[in-house]
Structure formats: C-alpha cells, structure tokens
Motif scaffolding. Sequence first.
Motif, PDB file in Angstrom:
ATOM      1  N   LEU A  17       0.825  -1.204   0.000  1.00  0.00           N
ATOM      2  CA  LEU A  17       0.000   0.000   0.000  1.00  0.00           C
ATOM      3  C   LEU A  17       0.860   1.255   0.000  1.00  0.00           C
ATOM      4  N   PHE A  18       1.881   1.291   0.857  1.00  0.00           N
ATOM      5  CA  PHE A  18       2.721   2.479   0.944  1.00  0.00           C
ATOM      6  C   PHE A  18       3.546   2.683  -0.319  1.00  0.00           C
ATOM      7  N   VAL A  19       3.991   1.623  -0.940  1.00  0.00           N
ATOM      8  CA  VAL A  19       4.730   1.753  -2.200  1.00  0.00           C
ATOM      9  C   VAL A  19       3.797   2.249  -3.303  1.00  0.00           C
ATOM     10  N   SER A  20       2.562   1.757  -3.323  1.00  0.00           N
ATOM     11  CA  SER A  20       1.628   2.224  -4.359  1.00  0.00           C
ATOM     12  C   SER A  20       1.278   3.698  -4.155  1.00  0.00           C
ATOM     13  N   ILE A  21       1.134   4.140  -2.909  1.00  0.00           N
ATOM     14  CA  ILE A  21       0.883   5.562  -2.649  1.00  0.00           C
ATOM     15  C   ILE A  21       2.097   6.386  -3.073  1.00  0.00           C
ATOM     16  N   TRP A  22       3.286   5.884  -2.797  1.00  0.00           N
ATOM     17  CA  TRP A  22       4.509   6.576  -3.201  1.00  0.00           C
ATOM     18  C   TRP A  22       4.588   6.692  -4.721  1.00  0.00           C
ATOM     19  N   VAL A  23       4.197   5.640  -5.432  1.00  0.00           N
ATOM     20  CA  VAL A  23       4.205   5.674  -6.904  1.00  0.00           C
ATOM     21  C   VAL A  23       3.196   6.720  -7.404  1.00  0.00           C
ATOM     22  N   TRP A  24       2.024   6.796  -6.773  1.00  0.00           N
ATOM     23  CA  TRP A  24       1.041   7.809  -7.162  1.00  0.00           C
ATOM     24  C   TRP A  24       1.582   9.212  -6.926  1.00  0.00           C
ATOM     25  N   LEU A  25       2.255   9.410  -5.797  1.00  0.00           N
ATOM     26  CA  LEU A  25       2.848  10.722  -5.515  1.00  0.00           C
ATOM     27  C   LEU A  25       3.929  11.061  -6.538  1.00  0.00           C
ATOM     28  N   LEU A  26       4.726  10.067  -6.901  1.00  0.00           N
ATOM     29  CA  LEU A  26       5.765  10.270  -7.907  1.00  0.00           C
ATOM     30  C   LEU A  26       5.154  10.590  -9.267  1.00  0.00           C
ATOM     31  N   ALA A  27       4.068   9.905  -9.625  1.00  0.00           N
ATOM     32  CA  ALA A  27       3.396  10.168 -10.902  1.00  0.00           C
ATOM     33  C   ALA A  27       2.786  11.574 -10.925  1.00  0.00           C
ATOM     34  N   LEU A  28       2.177  11.986  -9.821  1.00  0.00           N
ATOM     35  CA  LEU A  28       1.620  13.341  -9.762  1.00  0.00           C
ATOM     36  C   LEU A  28       2.713  14.399  -9.857  1.00  0.00           C
ATOM     37  N   THR A  29       3.852  14.147  -9.230  1.00  0.00           N
ATOM     38  CA  THR A  29       4.974  15.082  -9.331  1.00  0.00           C
ATOM     39  C   THR A  29       5.492  15.141 -10.763  1.00  0.00           C
ATOM     40  N   GLY A  30       5.595  14.005 -11.432  1.00  0.00           N
ATOM     41  CA  GLY A  30       6.000  13.980 -12.838  1.00  0.00           C
ATOM     42  C   GLY A  30       5.015  14.732 -13.719  1.00  0.00           C
ATOM     43  N   PHE A  31       3.728  14.592 -13.419  1.00  0.00           N
ATOM     44  CA  PHE A  31       2.700  15.316 -14.162  1.00  0.00           C
ATOM     45  C   PHE A  31       2.858  16.816 -13.971  1.00  0.00           C
ATOM     46  N   GLU A  32       3.149  17.245 -12.739  1.00  0.00           N
ATOM     47  CA  GLU A  32       3.343  18.670 -12.473  1.00  0.00           C
ATOM     48  C   GLU A  32       4.574  19.214 -13.201  1.00  0.00           C
ATOM     49  N   VAL A  33       5.636  18.432 -13.247  1.00  0.00           N
ATOM     50  CA  VAL A  33       6.835  18.853 -13.975  1.00  0.00           C
ATOM     51  C   VAL A  33       6.538  18.930 -15.470  1.00  0.00           C
ATOM     52  N   PHE A  34       5.801  17.964 -15.991  1.00  0.00           N
ATOM     53  CA  PHE A  34       5.414  17.960 -17.404  1.00  0.00           C
ATOM     54  C   PHE A  34       4.616  19.211 -17.747  1.00  0.00           C
ATOM     55  N   LEU A  35       3.722  19.631 -16.843  1.00  0.00           N
ATOM     56  CA  LEU A  35       2.930  20.838 -17.091  1.00  0.00           C
ATOM     57  C   LEU A  35       3.809  22.080 -17.214  1.00  0.00           C
ATOM     58  N   GLY A  36       4.955  22.064 -16.562  1.00  0.00           N
ATOM     59  CA  GLY A  36       5.862  23.190 -16.661  1.00  0.00           C
ATOM     60  C   GLY A  36       6.497  23.337 -18.032  1.00  0.00           C
ATOM     61  N   TYR A  37       6.527  22.263 -18.807  1.00  0.00           N
ATOM     62  CA  TYR A  37       7.176  22.301 -20.122  1.00  0.00           C
ATOM     63  C   TYR A  37       6.220  22.530 -21.280  1.00  0.00           C
ATOM     64  N   ILE A  38       4.927  22.429 -21.049  1.00  0.00           N
ATOM     65  CA  ILE A  38       3.979  22.664 -22.135  1.00  0.00           C
ATOM     66  C   ILE A  38       3.383  24.057 -21.978  1.00  0.00           C
ATOM     67  N   ARG A  39       2.888  24.587 -23.063  1.00  0.00           N
ATOM     68  CA  ARG A  39       2.312  25.934 -23.072  1.00  0.00           C
ATOM     69  C   ARG A  39       0.837  25.856 -22.709  1.00  0.00           C
ATOM     70  N   LEU A  40       0.511  26.376 -21.548  1.00  0.00           N
ATOM     71  CA  LEU A  40      -0.876  26.489 -21.105  1.00  0.00           C
ATOM     72  C   LEU A  40      -1.092  27.916 -20.612  1.00  0.00           C
ATOM     73  N   PRO A  41      -2.320  28.407 -20.705  1.00  0.00           N
ATOM     74  CA  PRO A  41      -2.590  29.703 -20.071  1.00  0.00           C
ATOM     75  C   PRO A  41      -2.282  29.629 -18.571  1.00  0.00           C
ATOM     76  N   VAL A  42      -1.804  30.723 -18.031  1.00  0.00           N
ATOM     77  CA  VAL A  42      -1.331  30.736 -16.646  1.00  0.00           C
ATOM     78  C   VAL A  42      -2.438  30.336 -15.674  1.00  0.00           C
ATOM     79  N   MET A  43      -3.637  30.805 -15.885  1.00  0.00           N
ATOM     80  CA  MET A  43      -4.721  30.487 -14.953  1.00  0.00           C
ATOM     81  C   MET A  43      -5.042  28.994 -14.965  1.00  0.00           C
ATOM     82  N   TYR A  44      -5.065  28.370 -16.148  1.00  0.00           N
ATOM     83  CA  TYR A  44      -5.302  26.927 -16.212  1.00  0.00           C
ATOM     84  C   TYR A  44      -4.178  26.174 -15.512  1.00  0.00           C
TER      85      TYR A  44
END
Length: 117
Positions: A17-44
Amino acid sequence: MSAYAESPDHFAGTNRLFVSIWVWLLALTGFEVFLGYIRLPVMYLLVILMGASIVKAALIVAYFMHLRFERVNLVLTIVPAVVIAICLLLVFFPDSFRSKNLRYAAPPAAAPSEAPK
C-alpha cells in the motif's frame, strides 16, 4: 491477558500500500513537472497545479500520517491548509499581475532624430 489488547479495527497498512501511494505521488509530481514544459494559459496551469498539490497533500496526510480512518482529523488538517493557501494566493496575485508588464520584451528603439555623436 493484557488490559490493552490490540483492537481489530486498527489498520496499520502494508508495504505494498505504501509503495503504491509513493508511486502515485511520484506520478503526480511527474505530471506537475510535465505541465511546466507545455504551453498552457497561466490560470489553467495554476488551477491544475493547485488541484494536484491538494491531492498529493491529502494522500500524504491520509496514508503517511495515518489519518485515513480519522475523518475529522483529516478534514481539520486539509481544510485549513487549503484556506491558507487560497488566502496567500489572493494576497500575492495582484503583485504578479502588476509585474507582468515589467518583463523584458525587447530593447527600446532609438528615436530617428537622435544621431550618434
């Protein structure tokens, strides 16, 4: 027999369970980093990042701080943090919008009447 016997309703969690939660946290962090590299309006971008951060905070508090089965403590931990974050955003947003026009765009063009000496 001890007076303080373990109650059967206590759930400590498993390593899986704790490893799966850690993987989800890692995936969400990767998603946040990915958002930094694509062009989106600032508010979105800000809304998506705040939502992902709230989900990450809820996962950390619920599983790693063991508050998943204590709903009142979980709510009392997450809600004030969200309110404080929103208040801080409301305080600092006007400054960020004011400084938006101060960014470097291009050097000012020289006036044609000014000749170099």
